[in-house]
Enzyme design. Structure first.
Site, PDB file in Angstrom:
ATOM      1  N   LEU A  84       0.846  -1.187   0.000  1.00  0.00           N
ATOM      2  CA  LEU A  84       0.000   0.000   0.000  1.00  0.00           C
ATOM      3  C   LEU A  84       0.885   1.240   0.000  1.00  0.00           C
ATOM      4  CD1 LEU A  84      -2.726  -0.899   2.696  1.00  0.00           C
ATOM      5  CD2 LEU A  84      -2.972  -0.960   0.208  1.00  0.00           C
ATOM      6  N   ASP A  85       0.359   2.344  -0.526  1.00  0.00           N
ATOM      7  CA  ASP A  85       1.108   3.601  -0.491  1.00  0.00           C
ATOM      8  C   ASP A  85       1.365   4.026   0.950  1.00  0.00           C
ATOM      9  OD1 ASP A  85       1.104   3.728  -3.231  1.00  0.00           O
ATOM     10  OD2 ASP A  85      -0.653   5.037  -3.349  1.00  0.00           O
ATOM     11  N   MET A  86       2.396   4.832   1.140  1.00  0.00           N
ATOM     12  CA  MET A  86       2.795   5.245   2.481  1.00  0.00           C
ATOM     13  C   MET A  86       1.654   5.923   3.234  1.00  0.00           C
ATOM     14  SD  MET A  86       6.074   7.548   3.683  1.00  0.00           S
ATOM     15  CE  MET A  86       5.476   9.065   2.914  1.00  0.00           C
ATOM     16  N   ASP A  87       0.894   6.782   2.573  1.00  0.00           N
ATOM     17  CA  ASP A  87      -0.160   7.533   3.251  1.00  0.00           C
ATOM     18  C   ASP A  87      -1.463   6.746   3.399  1.00  0.00           C
ATOM     19  OD1 ASP A  87       1.375   9.812   3.685  1.00  0.00           O
ATOM     20  OD2 ASP A  87       0.925  10.606   1.700  1.00  0.00           O
ATOM     21  N   THR A  88      -1.514   5.547   2.836  1.00  0.00           N
ATOM     22  CA  THR A  88      -2.719   4.720   2.900  1.00  0.00           C
ATOM     23  C   THR A  88      -2.625   3.734   4.057  1.00  0.00           C
ATOM     24  OG1 THR A  88      -2.968   4.853   0.496  1.00  0.00           O
ATOM     25  CG2 THR A  88      -4.204   3.122   1.630  1.00  0.00           C
TER      26      THR A  88
END
Length: 207
Positions: A84-88
């Protein structure tokens, strides 16, 4: 140095500052499910899934240290199933043996899994549900993020590729746009002066 290169370096330094934060077991390792074959972890927002080329602290480090068996998994990268993306925030699967990792890779590659995301959207969504069918491509202005592919973005990308010096990045950016279909459903509308209401509420009144 071009403006594009300057902006890229600036964003890189800002990202490195964020990704350099330590990964702490007590704060970041939230195990939802585990057995002898796999681990399901709730990844918090702001933490990388995997270290990346710069070997930043990541969720993978914590999972490998806690769950890997050296005689079965000799490298942390072999536990990776998806990311998953860092901010997700959300569930991430890690395999504890290569047979399971391979089978899960095949499942994700063939798109047999179902991913469900929830997002907070500012503005007005007029449709209670629908489908977004737009191809995605790498964004040269905001790596490593993706963006919607358009004729204009294709022209921008072509100029950016000519500006890149690293062969690996050039090859990555030259990839064709990736088909992407998102089915969405409005779960609720929030109001500044009223309690949350359902999707059937008139969205024109929302703020």
């Amino acid at each position: 140095e071009t403006v594009l290169q300057y902006e890229r370096q600036k964003r890189k330094k800002m990202a490195e500052k964020r990704t350099g934060q330590p990964a702490i077991k007590e704060l970041h390792l939230q195990v939802i499910y585990q057995d002898d074959h796999l681990v399901a972890v709730n990844k918090p927002s702001g933490l990388l899934c995997v270290p990346g080329v710069n070997n930043h602290p990541s969720l993978l480090d914590l999972v490998y240290e806690e769950f890997a068996s050296p005689n079965v998994i000799d490298k942390r990268e072999k536990m990776i199933v998806h990311r998953l993306d860092m901010d997700t925030s959300g569930l991430v699967l890690f395999g504890r043996d290569q047979t399971v990792v391979k089978k899960l890779h095949e499942t994700f590659r063939s798109r047999r899994e179902t991913k469900v995301y929830q997002a907070l959207v500012c503005g007005t969504v007029h449709q209670p549900s629908g489908t977004i069918d737009l191809s995605l491509q790498r964004s040269p202005s905001h790596p490593p993020f993706m963006r919607v592919a358009t004729d204009k973005s294709e022209e921008h990308l072509a100029r950016a590729v000519n500006d890149l010096q690293h062969h690996g990045y050039r090859k990555l950016m030259k990839r064709k746009p990736k088909p992407s279909i998102t089915r969405f459903k409005v779960l609720s509308h929030e109001y500044l002066t009223a309690a949350p209401l359902g999707p059937e509420s008139p969205p024109s009144e929302s703020r």
